[in-house]
Design a protein around this motif. Structure first.
Motif, PDB file in Angstrom:
ATOM      1  N   PRO A 325       0.838  -1.210   0.000  1.00 31.90           N
ATOM      2  CA  PRO A 325       0.000   0.000   0.000  1.00 31.90           C
ATOM      3  C   PRO A 325       0.869   1.254   0.000  1.00 31.90           C
ATOM      4  N   ARG A 326       0.250   2.392  -0.302  1.00 30.81           N
ATOM      5  CA  ARG A 326       1.006   3.635  -0.475  1.00 30.81           C
ATOM      6  C   ARG A 326       1.806   3.987   0.771  1.00 30.81           C
ATOM      7  N   GLU A 327       1.244   3.754   1.968  1.00 40.56           N
ATOM      8  CA  GLU A 327       1.948   4.169   3.178  1.00 40.56           C
ATOM      9  C   GLU A 327       3.196   3.329   3.450  1.00 40.56           C
ATOM     10  N   LEU A 328       3.382   2.240   2.707  1.00 39.40           N
ATOM     11  CA  LEU A 328       4.560   1.407   2.889  1.00 39.40           C
ATOM     12  C   LEU A 328       5.527   1.445   1.713  1.00 39.40           C
ATOM     13  N   THR A 329       5.148   2.079   0.614  1.00 41.50           N
ATOM     14  CA  THR A 329       6.000   2.019  -0.568  1.00 41.50           C
ATOM     15  C   THR A 329       7.327   2.738  -0.372  1.00 41.50           C
ATOM     16  N   GLY A 330       7.323   3.855   0.347  1.00 41.90           N
ATOM     17  CA  GLY A 330       8.585   4.550   0.576  1.00 41.90           C
ATOM     18  C   GLY A 330       9.564   3.693   1.349  1.00 41.90           C
ATOM     19  N   ARG A 331       9.085   3.043   2.401  1.00 39.20           N
ATOM     20  CA  ARG A 331       9.952   2.175   3.189  1.00 39.20           C
ATOM     21  C   ARG A 331      10.350   0.929   2.399  1.00 39.20           C
ATOM     22  N   ALA A 332       9.443   0.438   1.567  1.00 36.81           N
ATOM     23  CA  ALA A 332       9.779  -0.719   0.733  1.00 36.81           C
ATOM     24  C   ALA A 332      10.881  -0.379  -0.261  1.00 36.81           C
ATOM     25  N   ASN A 333      10.797   0.811  -0.883  1.00 38.36           N
ATOM     26  CA  ASN A 333      11.855   1.243  -1.799  1.00 38.36           C
ATOM     27  C   ASN A 333      13.190   1.368  -1.077  1.00 38.36           C
ATOM     28  N   ALA A 334      13.164   1.914   0.145  1.00 35.70           N
ATOM     29  CA  ALA A 334      14.390   2.037   0.920  1.00 35.70           C
ATOM     30  C   ALA A 334      14.955   0.661   1.259  1.00 35.70           C
ATOM     31  N   GLY A 335      14.061  -0.273   1.617  1.00 31.23           N
ATOM     32  CA  GLY A 335      14.515  -1.635   1.910  1.00 31.23           C
ATOM     33  C   GLY A 335      15.162  -2.295   0.714  1.00 31.23           C
ATOM     34  N   LEU A 336      14.619  -2.054  -0.472  1.00 26.26           N
ATOM     35  CA  LEU A 336      15.216  -2.611  -1.678  1.00 26.26           C
ATOM     36  C   LEU A 336      16.540  -1.926  -1.998  1.00 26.26           C
ATOM     37  N   ASN A 337      16.615  -0.625  -1.756  1.00 28.58           N
ATOM     38  CA  ASN A 337      17.855   0.093  -2.016  1.00 28.58           C
ATOM     39  C   ASN A 337      19.005  -0.402  -1.144  1.00 28.58           C
ATOM     40  N   VAL A 338      18.687  -0.863   0.064  1.00 32.00           N
ATOM     41  CA  VAL A 338      19.727  -1.457   0.903  1.00 32.00           C
ATOM     42  C   VAL A 338      20.412  -2.597   0.161  1.00 32.00           C
ATOM     43  N   LEU A 339      19.619  -3.425  -0.490  1.00 32.86           N
ATOM     44  CA  LEU A 339      20.170  -4.565  -1.223  1.00 32.86           C
ATOM     45  C   LEU A 339      20.863  -4.116  -2.500  1.00 32.86           C
ATOM     46  N   HIS A 340      20.318  -3.109  -3.190  1.00 31.34           N
ATOM     47  CA  HIS A 340      20.961  -2.579  -4.396  1.00 31.34           C
ATOM     48  C   HIS A 340      22.390  -2.145  -4.096  1.00 31.34           C
ATOM     49  N   PHE A 341      22.531  -1.275  -3.118  1.00 27.95           N
ATOM     50  CA  PHE A 341      23.838  -0.699  -2.835  1.00 27.95           C
ATOM     51  C   PHE A 341      24.735  -1.671  -2.075  1.00 27.95           C
ATOM     52  N   GLY A 342      24.127  -2.548  -1.287  1.00 32.38           N
ATOM     53  CA  GLY A 342      24.934  -3.568  -0.631  1.00 32.38           C
ATOM     54  C   GLY A 342      25.589  -4.498  -1.634  1.00 32.38           C
ATOM     55  N   TRP A 343      24.819  -4.934  -2.626  1.00 35.88           N
ATOM     56  CA  TRP A 343      25.399  -5.799  -3.653  1.00 35.88           C
ATOM     57  C   TRP A 343      26.399  -5.037  -4.516  1.00 35.88           C
ATOM     58  N   CYS A 344      26.114  -3.770  -4.762  1.00 34.98           N
ATOM     59  CA  CYS A 344      27.056  -2.956  -5.536  1.00 34.98           C
ATOM     60  C   CYS A 344      28.399  -2.871  -4.824  1.00 34.98           C
ATOM     61  N   PHE A 345      28.361  -2.714  -3.493  1.00 36.39           N
ATOM     62  CA  PHE A 345      29.612  -2.699  -2.727  1.00 36.39           C
ATOM     63  C   PHE A 345      30.350  -4.025  -2.879  1.00 36.39           C
ATOM     64  N   ILE A 346      29.625  -5.126  -2.756  1.00 35.83           N
ATOM     65  CA  ILE A 346      30.259  -6.447  -2.847  1.00 35.83           C
ATOM     66  C   ILE A 346      30.912  -6.645  -4.212  1.00 35.83           C
ATOM     67  N   VAL A 347      30.203  -6.291  -5.275  1.00 32.24           N
ATOM     68  CA  VAL A 347      30.746  -6.490  -6.623  1.00 32.24           C
ATOM     69  C   VAL A 347      31.932  -5.564  -6.871  1.00 32.24           C
ATOM     70  N   GLN A 348      31.803  -4.320  -6.444  1.00 33.42           N
ATOM     71  CA  GLN A 348      32.867  -3.358  -6.721  1.00 33.42           C
ATOM     72  C   GLN A 348      34.151  -3.698  -5.969  1.00 33.42           C
ATOM     73  N   TYR A 349      34.025  -3.965  -4.685  1.00 38.51           N
ATOM     74  CA  TYR A 349      35.195  -4.314  -3.887  1.00 38.51           C
ATOM     75  C   TYR A 349      35.689  -5.713  -4.244  1.00 38.51           C
ATOM     76  N   GLY A 350      34.755  -6.651  -4.421  1.00 39.20           N
ATOM     77  CA  GLY A 350      35.139  -8.017  -4.749  1.00 39.20           C
ATOM     78  C   GLY A 350      35.867  -8.115  -6.075  1.00 39.20           C
ATOM     79  N   THR A 351      35.468  -7.308  -7.050  1.00 39.86           N
ATOM     80  CA  THR A 351      36.163  -7.311  -8.332  1.00 39.86           C
ATOM     81  C   THR A 351      37.617  -6.897  -8.155  1.00 39.86           C
ATOM     82  N   GLY A 352      37.839  -5.874  -7.328  1.00 41.16           N
ATOM     83  CA  GLY A 352      39.212  -5.461  -7.066  1.00 41.16           C
ATOM     84  C   GLY A 352      40.028  -6.556  -6.392  1.00 41.16           C
ATOM     85  N   LEU A 353      39.417  -7.259  -5.448  1.00 38.55           N
ATOM     86  CA  LEU A 353      40.119  -8.352  -4.770  1.00 38.55           C
ATOM     87  C   LEU A 353      40.460  -9.482  -5.742  1.00 38.55           C
TER      88      LEU A 353
END
Length: 434
Positions: A325-353
């Motif tokens: 529902p609308r009252e949860l979409t903002g928090r849901a987007n933020a929850g998904l962004n945690v995974l977006h940027f978390g995986w981005c960190f893993i790939v970016q740093y892991g590639t260097g390693l």
């Protein structure tokens, strides 16, 4: 609405994209001036994504409580301070702290803009406004290529970050003074209730692995390792490499508008955003495999596909809007962004390693190092795609069973092939009757 709400938040999102991808252009100068190896460079660039991911849930709560105007303007002041420190840093630790400050400072850029649009714009214009915001904000990645290269010739990377600090402070003041104050909700659910509703939802965990592994990988590659690939593997000179990065950055901006328009038109034909996202994933994996296998294609073609996938948050947010529902979409987007940027960190740093497992020759890593590093991310994406389509396969099996096992004499089903509530949620409204 456009002048006092939309454009000020676009300015913040533009700076977020610029900071996200700027290290691609200055990585060579940083390595030469401060003696950074691939692992240090990967950590320096990816710490932005790590702190960005960690800040998403608290920022979602702050946005709900204090509104996007106050939160975004305050955090951009922190980002401006981080940019000033980055430009003055003389060692790796100072650069790392400065980069982390920038990451926290711009971590609300997307969510604040999306929440502002939901707050002030008519509901029927929200999707269109979201697409335009992401498209215009992605021009920050365009700026981080050829235009920045021209500026670097006069200022150097230190002077560049001092200018970015000034621009960030200006954006913070613009948002604080120009944007009207949002009315606070009279009552809100406790943060824990909202988070539990999101992270216990089956639909969220169906889309989250695929969205994170694809979008996070696309961000990681374009923010840092695309430049190294073009130089070390494709053998392009700096000017040609920057030109290709410029075209890729345009691909992000154009991709946001393209995917948003396609999703809108397909929706009118009864095809949901999930189907389009799955198709985009297949193209993304094919583009990465084309690079890894060194297929005889112009390198710009697969890299352009990768850059477009970086704008697929347009689809992710649209899918989540259907799940919550609308009252949860903002928090849901933020929850998904945690995974977006978390995986981005893993790939970016892991590639260097992974690259550091091979010895560099004349400052270049061998092709096999990049192939192995990129292939690891592709494996995760394929597994996530399989997880995403499993419910569709079950639904298809039920439809086939109903077709072949129906008793023509009685027009009844000898076995239970009814659609579960979870499967019905994947159907468009006109299909739910099936």
């Amino acid at each position: 609405m456009i002048g006092c709400v939309f454009l000020p938040f676009v300015a913040g999102y533009y700076l977020s994209y610029l900071f996200r991808t700027i290290n691609t252009l200055i990585s060579g100068q940083l390595s030469a001036d401060l003696g950074l190896d691939a692992a240090n460079l990967g950590l320096l660039t990816s710490v932005y994504f790590l702190v960005f991911a960690g800040a998403q849930i608290p920022i979602g709560t702050l946005l709900d409580r204090f509104g996007p105007r106050r939160v975004q303007s305050a955090l951009l002041l922190l980002a401006g301070g981080g940019a000033a420190l980055f430009g003055a840093a003389s060692d790796f630790k100072a650069l790392l702290v400065a980069r982390a400050m920038i990451g926290i400072g711009v971590s609300a850029a997307a969510m604040a803009g999306l929440k502002a649009i939901v707050t002030w714009f008519p509901r029927e214009r929200v999707a269109l406004a979201n697409g335009y915001m992401i498209m215009l904000g992605a021009l920050g990645a365009v700026t981080a290529t050829t235009p920045t290269q021209w500026l670097l010739a006069y200022t150097g990377w230190r002077g560049l970050f001092e200018l970015l600090a000034f621009a960030t402070f200006a954006a913070a003041l613009l948002i604080f003074w120009a944007v009207p104050e949002a009315a606070r909700p009279q009552a809100t659910l406790p943060a824990g209730v909202k988070l539990s509703a999101i992270y216990r939802d089956r639909g969220f965990w169906r889309i989250a692995p695929l969205s994170a592994s694809c979008i996070g990988s696309a961000w990681s590659l374009q923010a840092l390792w695309a430049a190294s690939w073009l130089t070390n593997v494709e053998g392009l000179d700096r000017e040609s490499s920057i030109t290709q990065l410029f075209i890729m950055a345009l691909g992000i901006s154009a991709g946001a508008l393209l995917l948003g328009t396609l999703a809108d038109r397909l929706r009118r034909r009864g095809i949901g955003s999930e189907v389009l996202f799955a198709a985009v994933t297949v193209l993304f994996v094919m583009a990465e495999l084309a690079l890894i296998l060194r297929l005889p294609l112009p390198s710009l073609l697969p890299w352009l596909v990768i850059s477009i996938v970086g704008a697929a948050t347009v689809l992710s947010y649209a899918i989540l809007a259907e799940y919550f529902p609308r009252e949860l979409t903002g928090r849901a987007n933020a929850g998904l962004n945690v995974l977006h940027f978390g995986w981005c960190f893993i790939v970016q740093y892991g590639t260097g390693l992974i690259l550091d497992q091979w010895s560099a020759q004349d400052g270049h890593y061998p092709i096999i190092a990049y192939q192995v590093a990129f292939a690891c991310a592709v494996v995760v994406q394929i597994l996530a795609l399989g997880w995403f389509v499993i419910p569709w396969l079950g639904l298809l099996g039920r439809r086939v069973a109903k077709f072949f096992l129906r008793d023509p004499a009685t027009n009844t089903d000898p076995v239970d092939v009814s659609v579960t509530s979870a499967e019905a949620g994947m159907l468009e409204p006109e299909d739910e009757e099936w």
